[in-house]
Write a protein that holds these residues in place. Structure first.
Motif, PDB file in Angstrom:
ATOM      1  N   LEU A  90       0.838  -1.213   0.000  1.00 25.67           N
ATOM      2  CA  LEU A  90       0.000   0.000   0.000  1.00 25.67           C
ATOM      3  C   LEU A  90       0.863   1.249   0.000  1.00 25.67           C
ATOM      4  N   GLU A  91       1.951   1.214   0.802  1.00 28.65           N
ATOM      5  CA  GLU A  91       2.838   2.383   0.915  1.00 28.65           C
ATOM      6  C   GLU A  91       3.501   2.676  -0.427  1.00 28.65           C
ATOM      7  N   GLY A  92       3.965   1.610  -1.090  1.00 29.02           N
ATOM      8  CA  GLY A  92       4.629   1.787  -2.389  1.00 29.02           C
ATOM      9  C   GLY A  92       3.683   2.443  -3.391  1.00 29.02           C
ATOM     10  N   ARG A  93       2.456   1.975  -3.428  1.00 39.59           N
ATOM     11  CA  ARG A  93       1.493   2.526  -4.399  1.00 39.59           C
ATOM     12  C   ARG A  93       1.121   3.962  -4.028  1.00 39.59           C
ATOM     13  N   ALA A  94       1.020   4.246  -2.721  1.00 40.80           N
ATOM     14  CA  ALA A  94       0.698   5.619  -2.297  1.00 40.80           C
ATOM     15  C   ALA A  94       1.812   6.568  -2.750  1.00 40.80           C
ATOM     16  N   THR A  95       3.062   6.118  -2.628  1.00 43.84           N
ATOM     17  CA  THR A  95       4.183   6.963  -3.082  1.00 43.84           C
ATOM     18  C   THR A  95       4.107   7.172  -4.590  1.00 43.84           C
ATOM     19  N   ALA A  96       3.792   6.106  -5.306  1.00 45.44           N
ATOM     20  CA  ALA A  96       3.690   6.214  -6.774  1.00 45.44           C
ATOM     21  C   ALA A  96       2.613   7.237  -7.157  1.00 45.44           C
ATOM     22  N   ARG A  97       1.481   7.186  -6.471  1.00 45.94           N
ATOM     23  CA  ARG A  97       0.402   8.152  -6.777  1.00 45.94           C
ATOM     24  C   ARG A  97       0.859   9.572  -6.478  1.00 45.94           C
ATOM     25  N   ALA A  98       1.539   9.712  -5.351  1.00 41.29           N
ATOM     26  CA  ALA A  98       2.013  11.058  -4.977  1.00 41.29           C
ATOM     27  C   ALA A  98       2.974  11.604  -6.031  1.00 41.29           C
ATOM     28  N   ARG A  99       3.806  10.723  -6.576  1.00 40.29           N
ATOM     29  CA  ARG A  99       4.747  11.162  -7.619  1.00 40.29           C
ATOM     30  C   ARG A  99       3.999  11.644  -8.867  1.00 40.29           C
ATOM     31  N   LEU A 100       2.989  10.880  -9.253  1.00 38.44           N
ATOM     32  CA  LEU A 100       2.217  11.260 -10.446  1.00 38.44           C
ATOM     33  C   LEU A 100       1.500  12.593 -10.223  1.00 38.44           C
ATOM     34  N   THR A 101       0.891  12.716  -9.051  1.00 35.68           N
ATOM     35  CA  THR A 101       0.148  13.948  -8.745  1.00 35.68           C
ATOM     36  C   THR A 101       1.108  15.142  -8.726  1.00 35.68           C
ATOM     37  N   ALA A 102       2.281  14.973  -8.093  1.00 35.01           N
ATOM     38  CA  ALA A 102       3.248  16.079  -8.005  1.00 35.01           C
ATOM     39  C   ALA A 102       3.721  16.514  -9.389  1.00 35.01           C
ATOM     40  N   ALA A 103       3.819  15.558 -10.309  1.00 37.87           N
ATOM     41  CA  ALA A 103       4.279  15.884 -11.670  1.00 37.87           C
ATOM     42  C   ALA A 103       3.117  16.334 -12.561  1.00 37.87           C
ATOM     43  N   GLY A 104       1.904  16.346 -12.010  1.00 33.35           N
ATOM     44  CA  GLY A 104       0.739  16.792 -12.789  1.00 33.35           C
ATOM     45  C   GLY A 104       0.316  15.804 -13.859  1.00 33.35           C
ATOM     46  N   VAL A 105       0.747  14.550 -13.719  1.00 33.09           N
ATOM     47  CA  VAL A 105       0.439  13.551 -14.759  1.00 33.09           C
ATOM     48  C   VAL A 105      -1.045  13.176 -14.676  1.00 33.09           C
ATOM     49  N   ARG A 106      -1.747  13.267 -15.792  1.00 31.12           N
ATOM     50  CA  ARG A 106      -3.196  13.005 -15.796  1.00 31.12           C
ATOM     51  C   ARG A 106      -3.563  11.744 -16.563  1.00 31.12           C
ATOM     52  N   GLY A 107      -2.562  11.068 -17.107  1.00 36.04           N
ATOM     53  CA  GLY A 107      -2.832   9.798 -17.787  1.00 36.04           C
ATOM     54  C   GLY A 107      -1.572   8.956 -17.781  1.00 36.04           C
ATOM     55  N   LEU A 108      -1.747   7.627 -17.645  1.00 28.61           N
ATOM     56  CA  LEU A 108      -0.597   6.728 -17.607  1.00 28.61           C
ATOM     57  C   LEU A 108      -0.872   5.544 -18.533  1.00 28.61           C
ATOM     58  N   VAL A 109       0.049   5.292 -19.447  1.00 26.59           N
ATOM     59  CA  VAL A 109      -0.055   4.144 -20.352  1.00 26.59           C
ATOM     60  C   VAL A 109       0.914   3.081 -19.836  1.00 26.59           C
ATOM     61  N   VAL A 110       0.371   1.931 -19.442  1.00 25.97           N
ATOM     62  CA  VAL A 110       1.199   0.853 -18.886  1.00 25.97           C
ATOM     63  C   VAL A 110       1.374  -0.236 -19.943  1.00 25.97           C
ATOM     64  N   ILE A 111       2.614  -0.465 -20.347  1.00 30.37           N
ATOM     65  CA  ILE A 111       2.916  -1.478 -21.365  1.00 30.37           C
ATOM     66  C   ILE A 111       3.541  -2.673 -20.650  1.00 30.37           C
ATOM     67  N   GLY A 112       2.857  -3.806 -20.647  1.00 33.63           N
ATOM     68  CA  GLY A 112       3.424  -4.953 -19.935  1.00 33.63           C
ATOM     69  C   GLY A 112       2.466  -6.128 -19.900  1.00 33.63           C
ATOM     70  N   GLY A 113       2.820  -7.124 -19.102  1.00 37.19           N
ATOM     71  CA  GLY A 113       2.048  -8.350 -19.007  1.00 37.19           C
ATOM     72  C   GLY A 113       1.079  -8.336 -17.825  1.00 37.19           C
ATOM     73  N   ASN A 114       0.708  -9.533 -17.388  1.00 38.55           N
ATOM     74  CA  ASN A 114      -0.346  -9.632 -16.378  1.00 38.55           C
ATOM     75  C   ASN A 114      -0.038  -8.900 -15.083  1.00 38.55           C
ATOM     76  N   GLY A 115       1.194  -9.052 -14.574  1.00 38.80           N
ATOM     77  CA  GLY A 115       1.553  -8.377 -13.328  1.00 38.80           C
ATOM     78  C   GLY A 115       1.473  -6.865 -13.479  1.00 38.80           C
ATOM     79  N   SER A 116       1.915  -6.377 -14.609  1.00 37.43           N
ATOM     80  CA  SER A 116       1.931  -4.927 -14.855  1.00 37.43           C
ATOM     81  C   SER A 116       0.509  -4.384 -14.966  1.00 37.43           C
TER      82      SER A 116
END
Ligand code: F6P
Length: 379
Positions: A90-116
C-alpha cells in the motif's frame, strides 16, 4: 463494462508511459507510437524509467520525437523495466500516486504483461486511491507468453516465436547430422502457447506443455514413443526435435536421464547409441529486433490506448481481437482501429485467471488444438 471517466485529461497535461515486467520485443514500438500520438494531440509525453520501481522513485523524463526517433527497430525497452516488490505494498502505491500527482500527470499508459496490468488496476483502485487521485490509466498488452486474457495476441509473441524457430532450424541441422534427440526448452511461464506454435512452425516431432496435464511418467513416455517412431523410419534423418515449454512439470535433467535409460533398455546394445541433448533457449527468446508484425501490433495497440485515454477511457486495455471473440459487456470496438478493442482491465484479470486455470473458452480451444497437433507432429 469498461470504465470510463468520461472526462478527458486537461489539454496540454503530461501523459506518462511506463514499461514493466519482463520486456518484450515491440515495447519500443509501442513507446514510440504512444509518444507520437500524445504529442500530436497537444499533450506532454513523459517516460517513467524502470517501470513501477521508477514511478515510486519519481524517475520521470520528458519524451519527444528526438528520444523515440530510432527506437522502433530495437528490442528491449528504452525506458527500462523492472519487477517491483515495493509496488505490491500500500505504501509503495501511495508513493507512486504522490509522484504522479506532483508531476501533474493526468494519464498513464502501462505497457506490460499480467503483473503490470494488475499493477495498473491497483494503482487506480478508487477504494485505495481516493477521490482526489486524477490520473487515468490504460494498458497495452506486452508479453512473449501470450497469457493475457481478452487479447488474441500480445506484443512480443511473434518475435519470440520467430527466434525459437530460427534457433530450432539451426539445432535441427546438427541434430540431423548426428541422428540425435534435442529437447529445446522455451520460455512461456505457465502458458504453452509459444512452445506449441513454435513447434508447428519449426517442424518439431513433439511438444511438451503444462496444459497437456501429463504426469512426469507420461511426459517421459511420450518422448520415448517419439524417438522410437523416428528410429523406425526407413531413411535418414532420425533426428528428433522436442520443444518443451518451461511450465512442463518435469526438470530437463530428469527428463533426459529417464528418456536415455528407457531408450537404452528398449533398443538394446546393438543399435546406434541414444544421444539426447538439452538446449535451454532462456532469455534469448525475449531479445532481438521486433518482427514487422510486432512493430505494427505495438503501434496500433498504443495508438488505440492513447486515443482512448484522451477520450476519457480509464482502467481499460487495448486489445487485438476478432469481433466474435469479444464476450458481451466487457469492452467496445475502438473507433480508431477496426481490429482493436478497449476492454475493461477487471475483465482482463478475470479472463486471464480462467485462461491459466484452463476454464476459459480460449483455454479449452487451445487444449483441444494442442492435443490434435501433438498426434500429428511426429509424421
Ligand atoms: O513473462 C515473461 C517471461 O520471460 C517468462 O516467459 C519467464 O518465465 C519469465 O518472464 C522470466 O522472468 P525473469 O526475466 O524475471 O527471469
Amino acid at each position: 463494462m469498461p470504465s470510463s471517466t468520461g472526462t478527458p485529461p486537461p489539454p496540454g497535461s503530461p501523459i506518462a508511459i511506463l514499461s514493466s515486467g519482463g520486456d518484450a520485443p515491440g515495447m519500443n514500438a509501442a513507446i514510440r507510437a504512444a509518444t507520437a500520438v500524445i504529442a500530436s494531440a497537444g499533450y506532454q509525453p513523459m517516460g517513467v524509467r524502470y517501470g513501477y520501481r521508477g514511478l515510486i522513485a519519481g524517475d520521470l523524463v520528458p519524451l519527444g520525437p528526438d528520444q523515440v526517433a530510432t527506437i522502433l527497430r530495437e528490442g528491449g525497452t528504452m525506458l527500462g523495466s523492472a519487477r517491483c516488490q515495493e509496488f505490491m505494498t500500500l505504501e509503495g502505491r501511495a508513493t507512486a500516486r504522490a509522484r504522479l500527482t506532483a508531476a501533474g500527470v493526468r494519464g498513464l499508459v502501462v505497457i506490460g504483461g499480467n503483473g503490470s496490468l494488475a499493477g495498473a488496476m491497483a494503482l487506480t483502485d478508487p477504494a485505495e486511491a481516493g477521490p482526489d487521485f486524477a490520473c487515468a490509466v490504460m494498458g497495452v498488452p506486452a508479453s512473449i507468453d501470450n497469457d493475457i486474457g481478452l487479447t488474441g495476441m500480445a506484443i512480443g509473441v511473434d518475435t519470440a516465436m520467430n527466434t525459437i524457430v530460427e534457433a530450432c532450424d539451426k539445432i535441427s541441422d546438427t541434430a540431423s547430422a548426428h541422428d540425435r534427440t534435442f529437447i529445446v526448452e522455451v520460455m512461456g511461464r505457465a502458458c504453452g502457447y509459444l512452445a506449441m506454435t513454435a513447434a508447428v512452425a519449426a517442424g518439431a516431432d513433439a511438444v511438451l506443455f503444462r496444459e497437456a496435464e501429463k504426469t512426469p511418467d507420461e511426459v517421459v513416455a511420450s518422448v520415448v514413443k517419439t524417438v522410437m517412431h523416428a528410429r523406425a523410419r526407413a531413411g535418414r534423418p532420425k533426428r528428433v526435435l522436442v520443444i518443451k515449454s518451461e511450465g512442463t512439470p518435469i526438470s530437463n535433467d530428469e527428463l533426459k536421464t529417464r528418456v536415455d535409460a528407457e531408450l537404452r533398455a528398449r533398443l538394446g546394445p546393438d543399435t546406434p547409441p541414444v544421444e539426447t541433448r538439452v538446449t535451454v533457449l532462456g532469455h534469448v527468446v525475449r531479445g532481438g529486433r521486433p518482427s514487422a508484425f510486432d512493430r505494427l501490433l505495438a503501434s496500433r495497440l498504443a495508438n488505440v490506448a492513447v486515443r482512448g485515454l484522451l477520450a476519457g477511457h480509464h482502467r481499460e486495455m487495448a486489445a487485438w481481437l476478432l469481433p466474435g471473440d469479444l464476450p458481451p459487456d466487457v469492452g467496445v470496438r475502438s473507433t480508431d482501429d477496426p481490429y482493436c478493442f478497449l476492454v475493461g482491465l477487471d475483465a482482463v484479470q478475470r479472463e486471464t485467471a480462467r485462461l491459466l486455470e484452463g476454464t476459459s473458452d480460449l483455454a479449452v480451444w487451445r487444449r483441444t488444438v494442442f492435443h490434435d497437433v501433438e498426434d500429428i507432429l511426429p509424421y
